[in-house]
Enzyme design. Structure first.
Site, PDB file in Angstrom:
ATOM      1  N   CYS A  95      -1.733  -5.013  -1.097  1.00  0.00           N
ATOM      2  CA  CYS A  95      -3.050  -4.742  -1.672  1.00  0.00           C
ATOM      3  C   CYS A  95      -3.656  -5.992  -2.326  1.00  0.00           C
ATOM      4  O   CYS A  95      -2.974  -6.657  -3.103  1.00  0.00           O
ATOM      5  CB  CYS A  95      -2.906  -3.633  -2.713  1.00  0.00           C
ATOM      6  SG  CYS A  95      -4.489  -2.925  -3.202  1.00  0.00           S
TER       7      CYS A  95
ATOM      8  N   CYS B 257     -10.965   1.147   2.201  1.00  0.00           N
ATOM      9  CA  CYS B 257      -9.707   1.448   1.506  1.00  0.00           C
ATOM     10  C   CYS B 257      -9.320   2.894   1.833  1.00  0.00           C
ATOM     11  O   CYS B 257      -9.883   3.826   1.263  1.00  0.00           O
ATOM     12  CB  CYS B 257      -9.891   1.262  -0.005  1.00  0.00           C
ATOM     13  SG  CYS B 257      -8.483   1.833  -0.985  1.00  0.00           S
TER      14      CYS B 257
ATOM     15  N   CYS C 239       0.006   4.272   0.744  1.00  0.00           N
ATOM     16  CA  CYS C 239      -0.537   5.371   1.554  1.00  0.00           C
ATOM     17  C   CYS C 239      -0.127   5.311   3.021  1.00  0.00           C
ATOM     18  O   CYS C 239      -0.760   5.938   3.861  1.00  0.00           O
ATOM     19  CB  CYS C 239      -2.057   5.388   1.443  1.00  0.00           C
ATOM     20  SG  CYS C 239      -2.630   5.313  -0.245  1.00  0.00           S
TER      21      CYS C 239
ATOM     22  N   CYS D 242      -5.292  -4.959   1.101  1.00  0.00           N
ATOM     23  CA  CYS D 242      -4.792  -5.091   2.470  1.00  0.00           C
ATOM     24  C   CYS D 242      -5.819  -5.773   3.383  1.00  0.00           C
ATOM     25  O   CYS D 242      -6.980  -5.958   3.006  1.00  0.00           O
ATOM     26  CB  CYS D 242      -4.472  -3.703   3.009  1.00  0.00           C
ATOM     27  SG  CYS D 242      -5.904  -2.617   3.010  1.00  0.00           S
TER      28      CYS D 242
ATOM     29  N   CYS E 154       0.841  -1.212   0.000  1.00  0.00           N
ATOM     30  CA  CYS E 154       0.000   0.000   0.000  1.00  0.00           C
ATOM     31  C   CYS E 154       0.874   1.260   0.000  1.00  0.00           C
ATOM     32  O   CYS E 154       1.767   1.395   0.840  1.00  0.00           O
ATOM     33  CB  CYS E 154      -0.889  -0.022   1.237  1.00  0.00           C
ATOM     34  SG  CYS E 154      -2.026   1.365   1.274  1.00  0.00           S
TER      35      CYS E 154
END
Ligand code: SF4
Length: 157
Positions: free
Chosen positions: A69, A80, A52, A71, A50
């Site tokens: 992902c 998400c 982010c 996740c 991920c």
């Protein structure tokens, strides 16, 4: 190479969105930015970690698997936080998160339009563990009993 990974990831994301009862974020810029981040990680680490989150050690994080992902959060709660998999309105589903979770705090209650799809890991034990870790990480004061009763409430029987 990144282009190949990007194409594969786009295909994967489209299929996963259909399977999980979500759509790819209608905001194209937001969508592309997450897909590019995933493709970069795939190129760099061999897995679509991920993009982010911040990771002190990305290789270690890949071994944990929690943020590959889709996740755990996505597979458990259909949430998400990158806003790749969203509703038609471009917001993440938060219905299965407890009120103290950052997802609920930010987006409020967002109902799942397709409750029969996705959440393949929504078992009591997984939910309980995930919420416990989340509460610790975000320093949220929540009782063991509250976590258990929420896990019971939203687990798939
Ligand atoms: S939050 Fe989860 S599902 Fe969304 S892009 Fe990151 S890893 Fe994928």
């Amino acid at each position: 190479m990144i282009t190949t990974n990007l194409d594969k990831l786009k295909n994967y994301a489209e299929n996963y969105a259909k399977k999980s009862g979500t759509v790819l974020n209608p905001d194209l810029e937001a969508r592309e930015s997450v897909l590019n981040g995933l493709a970069k990680h795939k190129e760099e680490l061999g897995k679509p970690l991920c993009p982010c989150n911040f990771y002190p050690d990305k290789q270690e994080e890949v071994k944990r698997r929690k943020w590959i992902c889709p996740c755990d959060e996505m597979q458990i709660f259909k949430y998400c936080h990158c806003l790749l998999f969203t509703t038609e309105e471009g917001v993440p589903i938060t219905e299965y998160l407890p009120e103290w979770h950052e997802g609920r705090q930010i987006y409020g209650l967002v109902k799942d339009p397709f409750p029969d799809k996705g959440r393949t890991l929504a078992k009591f034990e997984k939910i309980y563990q995930n919420l416990k870790e989340h509460a610790q990480e975000y320093n949220v004061r929540v009782s063991e009993e509250d976590i258990k009763s929420w896990a019971e409430k939203v687990s798939k029987k």
